[in-house]
Motif scaffolding. Structure first.
Motif, PDB file in Angstrom:
ATOM      1  N   GLY A  91       5.698   6.475  -1.651  1.00  9.68           N
ATOM      2  CA  GLY A  91       4.531   5.621  -1.513  1.00  9.68           C
ATOM      3  C   GLY A  91       4.853   4.182  -1.860  1.00  9.68           C
ATOM      4  O   GLY A  91       5.957   3.854  -2.293  1.00  9.68           O
ATOM      5  N   VAL A  92       3.866   3.331  -1.654  1.00  9.91           N
ATOM      6  CA  VAL A  92       4.018   1.916  -1.992  1.00  9.91           C
ATOM      7  C   VAL A  92       4.292   1.754  -3.481  1.00  9.91           C
ATOM      8  O   VAL A  92       5.063   0.901  -3.898  1.00  9.91           O
ATOM      9  N   ASN A  93       3.651   2.593  -4.284  1.00 15.17           N
ATOM     10  CA  ASN A  93       3.803   2.501  -5.738  1.00 15.17           C
ATOM     11  C   ASN A  93       4.126   3.879  -6.294  1.00 15.17           C
ATOM     12  O   ASN A  93       3.324   4.795  -6.202  1.00 15.17           O
ATOM     13  N   TRP A  94       5.297   4.023  -6.876  1.00 12.00           N
ATOM     14  CA  TRP A  94       5.699   5.319  -7.425  1.00 12.00           C
ATOM     15  C   TRP A  94       5.063   5.592  -8.769  1.00 12.00           C
ATOM     16  O   TRP A  94       5.017   6.737  -9.211  1.00 12.00           O
ATOM     17  N   ASP A  95       4.632   4.559  -9.449  1.00 15.70           N
ATOM     18  CA  ASP A  95       4.130   4.700 -10.822  1.00 15.70           C
ATOM     19  C   ASP A  95       2.636   4.406 -10.861  1.00 15.70           C
ATOM     20  O   ASP A  95       2.195   3.368 -11.349  1.00 15.70           O
ATOM     21  N   VAL A  96       1.846   5.314 -10.319  1.00 19.67           N
ATOM     22  CA  VAL A  96       0.398   5.141 -10.258  1.00 19.67           C
ATOM     23  C   VAL A  96      -0.245   6.519 -10.235  1.00 19.67           C
ATOM     24  O   VAL A  96       0.371   7.483  -9.749  1.00 19.67           O
ATOM     25  N   GLU A  97      -1.431   6.631 -10.784  1.00 18.27           N
ATOM     26  CA  GLU A  97      -2.156   7.897 -10.700  1.00 18.27           C
ATOM     27  C   GLU A  97      -3.175   7.804  -9.576  1.00 18.27           C
ATOM     28  O   GLU A  97      -3.836   6.771  -9.407  1.00 18.27           O
ATOM     29  N   ILE A  98      -3.309   8.892  -8.831  1.00 22.44           N
ATOM     30  CA  ILE A  98      -4.214   8.918  -7.686  1.00 22.44           C
ATOM     31  C   ILE A  98      -5.396   9.828  -8.009  1.00 22.44           C
ATOM     32  O   ILE A  98      -5.223  11.025  -8.233  1.00 22.44           O
ATOM     33  N   MET A  99      -6.578   9.228  -8.058  1.00 27.38           N
ATOM     34  CA  MET A  99      -7.813   9.970  -8.311  1.00 27.38           C
ATOM     35  C   MET A  99      -8.388  10.410  -6.967  1.00 27.38           C
ATOM     36  O   MET A  99      -8.604   9.586  -6.082  1.00 27.38           O
TER      37      MET A  99
END
Length: 199
Positions: A91-99
């Protein structure tokens, strides 16, 4: 993406009518989980107004049962698919949480109900100094429009075309370069009856 100075992870809320397969290999590591809620006990443990919202919220069914929709899975993957795991894409950001938030439909009431969950979780985060809720910084809503028979095109005279659906509240604005790239004139001429097109 990343974390706050207090170590809380940044959260992106993905709103979809078909849900998302958050158990996907590239998504489960960045799947947001409500740590303030006990799964399946029928109690609103964190007092946010939602019972057993461990894995997000389905505003249509009133629980956290999220369908494994294809479009939502792709959007979640583009947003925060895991990297360096030797499988799939990133993904664009590997270090993010997806709600994950699932909508019942694209009616105004359903959209507000879905957005309310992300809003309430951010409010709870603010009110408890990050002890509960979620640090939601952005939402994604790439729904598009199905069933263009009720749609019309406006704004041709100002060179800012708008595709307005007669039922849903969604309005898409297309500038000349985007119309050319997507060949929108050709697509719309085929999909929208002439009597529905405003020139």
């Amino acid at each position: 993406g990343g974390t706050t100075t207090d170590g809380h992870r940044v959260v992106v809320a993905v709103l979809e009518t078909g849900g998302s397969n958050y158990n996907h290999t590239d998504l489960i590591g960045n799947h947001w989980v409500n740590a303030g809620e006990v799964d399946g006990n029928g109690i609103d443990d964190d007092g946010n107004g939602y019972i057993d919202d461990v894995h997000g919220w389905n505003s249509g069914t009133g629980n956290d049962n999220i369908s494994a929709g294809g479009h939502g899975t792709a959007v979640s993957g583009m947003t925060g698919g895991m990297g360096n795991n030797g499988t799939g894409g990133v993904g664009v950001n590997w270090d993010v949480e997806i709600m994950q938030i699932q909508l019942a439909s694209l009616t105004e009431a359903a959209v507000i109900a879905a957005y309310s969950y992300a809003y309430d979780m951010r409010q709870l985060y603010n009110e408890t100094n990050g002890e509960e809720g979620a640090f939601v910084v952005v939402t994604n809503a790439s729904w598009g429009i199905n069933g263009l028979k009720n749609s019309k095109i406006e704004g041709k005279e100002s060179n800012e075309w708008k595709l307005v659906d007669g039922i849903d509240l969604i309005v898409h604005i297309f500038h000349p370069e985007k119309r050319k790239f997507y060949e929108l004139e050709k697509i719309w001429s085929e999909l929208i009856p002439k009597e529905k097109v405003m020139i």
